[in-house]
Design a protein around this motif. Structure first.
Motif, PDB file in Angstrom:
ATOM      1  N   ALA A 140      16.072  -5.086  25.847  1.00  0.00           N
ATOM      2  CA  ALA A 140      16.329  -3.940  24.980  1.00  0.00           C
ATOM      3  C   ALA A 140      15.356  -3.891  23.807  1.00  0.00           C
ATOM      4  O   ALA A 140      14.808  -2.847  23.470  1.00  0.00           O
ATOM      5  N   GLY A 141      15.131  -5.041  23.183  1.00  0.00           N
ATOM      6  CA  GLY A 141      14.244  -5.068  22.032  1.00  0.00           C
ATOM      7  C   GLY A 141      14.820  -4.318  20.846  1.00  0.00           C
ATOM      8  O   GLY A 141      16.002  -3.966  20.815  1.00  0.00           O
ATOM      9  N   GLY A 142      13.983  -4.065  19.852  1.00  0.00           N
ATOM     10  CA  GLY A 142      14.402  -3.267  18.711  1.00  0.00           C
ATOM     11  C   GLY A 142      15.537  -3.886  17.921  1.00  0.00           C
ATOM     12  O   GLY A 142      15.596  -5.098  17.710  1.00  0.00           O
ATOM     13  N   TRP A 143      16.461  -3.021  17.480  1.00  0.00           N
ATOM     14  CA  TRP A 143      17.570  -3.478  16.643  1.00  0.00           C
ATOM     15  C   TRP A 143      18.536  -4.358  17.420  1.00  0.00           C
ATOM     16  O   TRP A 143      19.179  -5.230  16.846  1.00  0.00           O
ATOM     17  N   VAL A 144      18.639  -4.151  18.746  1.00  0.00           N
ATOM     18  CA  VAL A 144      19.505  -5.008  19.567  1.00  0.00           C
ATOM     19  C   VAL A 144      18.977  -6.438  19.556  1.00  0.00           C
ATOM     20  O   VAL A 144      19.738  -7.405  19.376  1.00  0.00           O
ATOM     21  N   ASP A 145      17.689  -6.577  19.739  1.00  0.00           N
ATOM     22  CA  ASP A 145      17.072  -7.904  19.711  1.00  0.00           C
ATOM     23  C   ASP A 145      17.241  -8.547  18.340  1.00  0.00           C
ATOM     24  O   ASP A 145      17.509  -9.752  18.222  1.00  0.00           O
ATOM     25  N   ALA A 146      17.116  -7.757  17.285  1.00  0.00           N
ATOM     26  CA  ALA A 146      17.256  -8.299  15.934  1.00  0.00           C
ATOM     27  C   ALA A 146      18.676  -8.786  15.675  1.00  0.00           C
ATOM     28  O   ALA A 146      18.874  -9.864  15.093  1.00  0.00           O
TER      29      ALA A 146
END
Length: 335
Positions: free
Chosen positions: A147-153
């Motif tokens: 997913a990356g992005g805010w999900v990864d964060a």
């Protein structure tokens, strides 16, 4: 000139024969076949695999030996084999044909029976905790990396927060509250069942972070592959891309992590038993047997060394098997 022409003609004919001869085909091998070939050449890994299989078979057959065939009885006391001070009459901690690994001091229970039966509980706790940790780590690692992005964060911060908690200290501090919650919400009977479930949940809930980071790193590379882009262009859902396209390509690091996590949880169960959390005697586990044996280490040394050697053998066997699998599946990695 006439003498050399036949020779040249014969050489040309031989060359023509060689050119016309069919070329021997070379059979291609799959990555699994290549890995199995490297694994068969690793004698240390094969020996470790034999020990792992032995421990697993021993754990599976112990309940049958106790409850079905009555071969062993881990709760039977042998007071007649102890002296007035509670020490075994026979030398070397009571080792004899009837008790190959000796007797437990003060109580007289057979050490072989208790270690054999305790192996089942220890491996069952470690396996259950490993499955919970692997499921959490694999799922969150795939979602985070793909997913990356805010999900990864967010998942990354959850991993950092989990690692910030001292696992053993939290388990001890919350043991009373945790046992009550497990018994209330899971409706487990009071006693060792609740304690075992509590240890499994805590080990699994705090042990998933390492596999999550490994899986995330692999997914960051896999999500740029052509088959993932092709699935996206065909309109595949994220669930299908995560678990039907990416997950099958992660079995190698997952398998290696599984073999390395199992012995860590076996050691953790022993440590928690030593600290007073976990399955209590007389129900045997390798952890509480080792805990009980510490009191008699200077009196009956064999009773202390038997469970310690078994735990060490399990940990070393699983670790060496994991190292061997990693080398076989990824020949570029350093041992």
């Amino acid at each position: 000139m006439s003498t050399t022409e036949p020779k040249l003609g014969a050489e040309a004919a031989g060359a023509a024969v060689d050119i016309a001869a069919p070329v021997t085909s070379v059979a291609s091998k799959s990555p699994m076949q290549l890995a199995m070939g490297r694994l068969r050449k690793d004698k240390l890994t094969l020996i470790s695999l034999a020990f792992v299989v032995f421990f697993i078979l021993a754990a599976l057959t112990a309940p049958l030996a106790v409850h079905v065939f009555n071969i062993i009885d881990p709760l039977k006391t042998n007071q007649d084999a102890l002296d007035s001070f509670g020490r075994p009459n026979a030398a070397w901690g009571g080792i004899s044909w009837s008790h190959p690994l000796g007797l437990e001091p003060s109580v007289g229970r057979d050490t072989l029976s208790r270690v054999w039966y305790g192996l089942t509980f220890s491996l069952l706790i470690a396996l259950s905790a490993t499955i919970i940790a692997m499921v959490l780590g694999v799922v969150l690692g795939i979602v985070s990396g793909a997913a990356g992005g805010w999900v990864d964060a967010i998942i990354g911060r959850i991993i950092d927060l989990t690692l910030a908690f001292p696992q053993t200290l939290m388990l001890l501090a919350l043991s009373t509250t945790g046992l009550i919650m497990v018994r209330t919400y899971l409706h487990t009977p009071a006693g060792n069942v609740t304690a075992a479930v509590y240890v499994v949940i805590v080990l699994g809930a705090f042990g998933w972070t390492s596999i999550a980071r490994i899986v995330r790193g692999q997914v960051l590379s896999l999500r740029e592959r052509e088959f993932v882009h092709a699935a996206q262009m065909m309109g595949a859902s994220r669930t299908r891309i995560y678990f039907r396209e990416i997950l099958p390509n992660l079995w190698a690091p997952i398998l290696v992590s599984f073999t390395l996590m199992m012995p860590a949880f076996v050691s953790a169960e022993a440590a928690l038993s030593f600290l007073g959390v976990g399955i209590a005697a007389p129900t045997p586990t390798l952890g509480n047997i080792l805990t009980d044996s510490v009191r008699y280490a200077d009196i009956v040394a064999t009773y202390f060394f038997v469970p310690a050697i078994v735990i060490a053998a399990i940990v070393v066997s699983f670790n060496l098997l994991g190292d061997g699998l990693r080398d076989a599946l990824d020949p570029k990695s350093d041992r």
